[in-house]
Enzyme design. Structure first.
Site, PDB file in Angstrom:
ATOM      1  CE  LYS A   1      -0.499  -0.472   4.992  1.00 42.50           C
ATOM      2  NZ  LYS A   1      -1.316  -1.057   6.060  1.00 42.50           N
TER       3      LYS A   1
ATOM      4  CE1 TYR B   1      12.359  31.124   6.221  1.00 47.54           C
ATOM      5  CE2 TYR B   1      12.669  28.757   5.935  1.00 47.54           C
ATOM      6  CZ  TYR B   1      12.374  30.002   5.409  1.00 47.54           C
ATOM      7  OH  TYR B   1      12.099  30.126   4.083  1.00 47.54           O
TER       8      TYR B   1
END
Ligand code: PLP
Length: 375
Positions: free
Chosen positions: A39, A268
């Protein structure tokens, strides 16, 4: 070559899948088969290529989550059974048949709706039994409902299965719950058999169910993460240790190196502040590639020139910064390993630092990373 132009990529060693299958088979009884769970594009590693390899290894049973995933396997000419774990809307069941897929019957209501359809032939399916997880499946003891499902003329029932939800724990209460789920499953199977109903192949174990409840007598084990030589999490209990080999490595490149002075900050929010003069490398991978932002300001490391380097500051969308002050030979263009088989950069360790499990880490690796296969 693709690799030379790539800023970041995933290397996938299909030989190691072969090795892992051999290891897994060592602990299975000869009559138990592996259903390979592919999956989410085989946990991000590429369902087509992995399934092709598995076909060459004699594996002809697969499971995926969605109809699209099943169709995609068929379009790439994968042979064998393909079970869809997920619910398929009624109006798409003709596609399940067109592509010769096997649908999971998620509960009684779903079976009833299918019973009213004008199908060209019976719908191949496995029936899901809910033994206590309360996610999907008809309740193990709802016998009048189960009776009707198994007598439904529109269904060709090839299997009956359930799912364990605490098989990766060694807490007594969790083990007891697992035993109870197994008992419920057996009760249900017996009840159906006693009524002469055809239940097909049985299965309840995924990777940890197999590792911790090895001797169950069912027809399949549904194996996902262990195929890739990786455990779901370091702290999950495993009674059996297999000698698995990780199948994938995530790599990127150094794109710039700069010197920073004491007191300067990086990235940041200026969350990293240099305590001494040092050297910072930018590396071309970021959270959009699936390198989790939650690794920001943790103890996460990468490998640069075979030496560990600390990730510093916030993870950006396309880049990260690492401290290479002590790695004199580091230069622009060098390859950096972010996930690999070295303990500090193992998927299990990176997932732990990011506060998640390896199936999430792998399945979120970005589309932007080319998958490079070696066999
Ligand atoms: C994902 C999944 C598996 C495989 O789980 P792993 O822990 O990766 O082996 C098995 N069964 C079901 C129903 C699943 O959804």
């Amino acid at each position: 070559m693709q690799l030379e132009v790539s800023r970041a990529w995933i290397e996938i060693d299909l030989k190691n899948i072969e090795h892992n299958i051999k290891e897994i088979k060592k602990i299975l009884s000869p009559k138990t088969k592996i259903m390979a769970v592919l999956k989410a594009d085989a946990y991000g590693l590429g369902a087509t290529e992995i399934a092709k390899k598995l076909n060459t290894l004699g594996i002809y049973d697969f499971a995926v989550a969605t109809l699209e995933e099943g169709i995609s396997l068929r379009k790439s000419k994968i042979l064998g059974n393909v079970l869809l774990f997920g619910y398929t809307p009624i109006k798409f069941l003709s596609l399940v048949q067109e592509y010769d897929l096997i649908q999971t019957i998620t509960d009684y209501e779903y079976a009833e709706k299918i019973g009213k359809l004008n199908l060209i032939k019976k719908l191949k399916c496995h029936v899901k039994i809910d033994t206590g997880m309360n996610r999907m499946g008809e309740k193990y003891n709802a016998f009048s409902h189960l009776n009707k499902i198994y007598k439904n003329e529109k269904l060709e029932i090839l299997g009956t299965f359930s799912h364990l939800c605490t098989s990766d724990s060694k807490e007594t209460k969790d083990k007891q719950f697992t035993e109870q789920q197994i008992n419920h499953f057996n009760t249900c199977i017996q009840m159906l058999k006693d009524h002469g109903l055809v239940i097909g192949n049985t299965h309840i174990q995924s990777s940890y169910g197999m590792l911790n409840y090895q001797d169950l007598p069912y027809d399949y084990v549904r194996i996902g993460i262990l195929l890739f030589g990786i455990h779901s999490a370091k702290n999950f209990y495993k009674k059996i240790s297999l000698d698995l080999k990780p199948v994938c490595k995530v790599k990127a490149r150094i794109t710039s190196i700069k010197t920073i002075e004491t007191g300067e900050t990086v990235g940041y929010g200026r969350t990293y502040k240099a305590e001494k003069k040092g050297k910072i490398a930018s590396v071309s991978i970021g959270y959009a590639d699936g390198y989790p932002r939650s690794l920001s300001n943790t103890k996460a490391m990468v490998l640069v020139c075979n030496t560990y380097a600390k990730v510093i500051g916030k993870i950006c969308m396309d880049q990260i910064m690492v401290d290479v002050s002590d790695i004199k030979e580091a230069k622009v263009g060098d390859i950096v390993t972010l996930i690999g088989d070295n303990p500090i950069v193992q998927a299990e360790e990176i997932a732990r630092l990011a506060g998640t499990i390896t199936p999430e880490l792998l399945s979120r690796l970005g589309k932007r990373l080319p998958r490079i296969y070696k066999d």
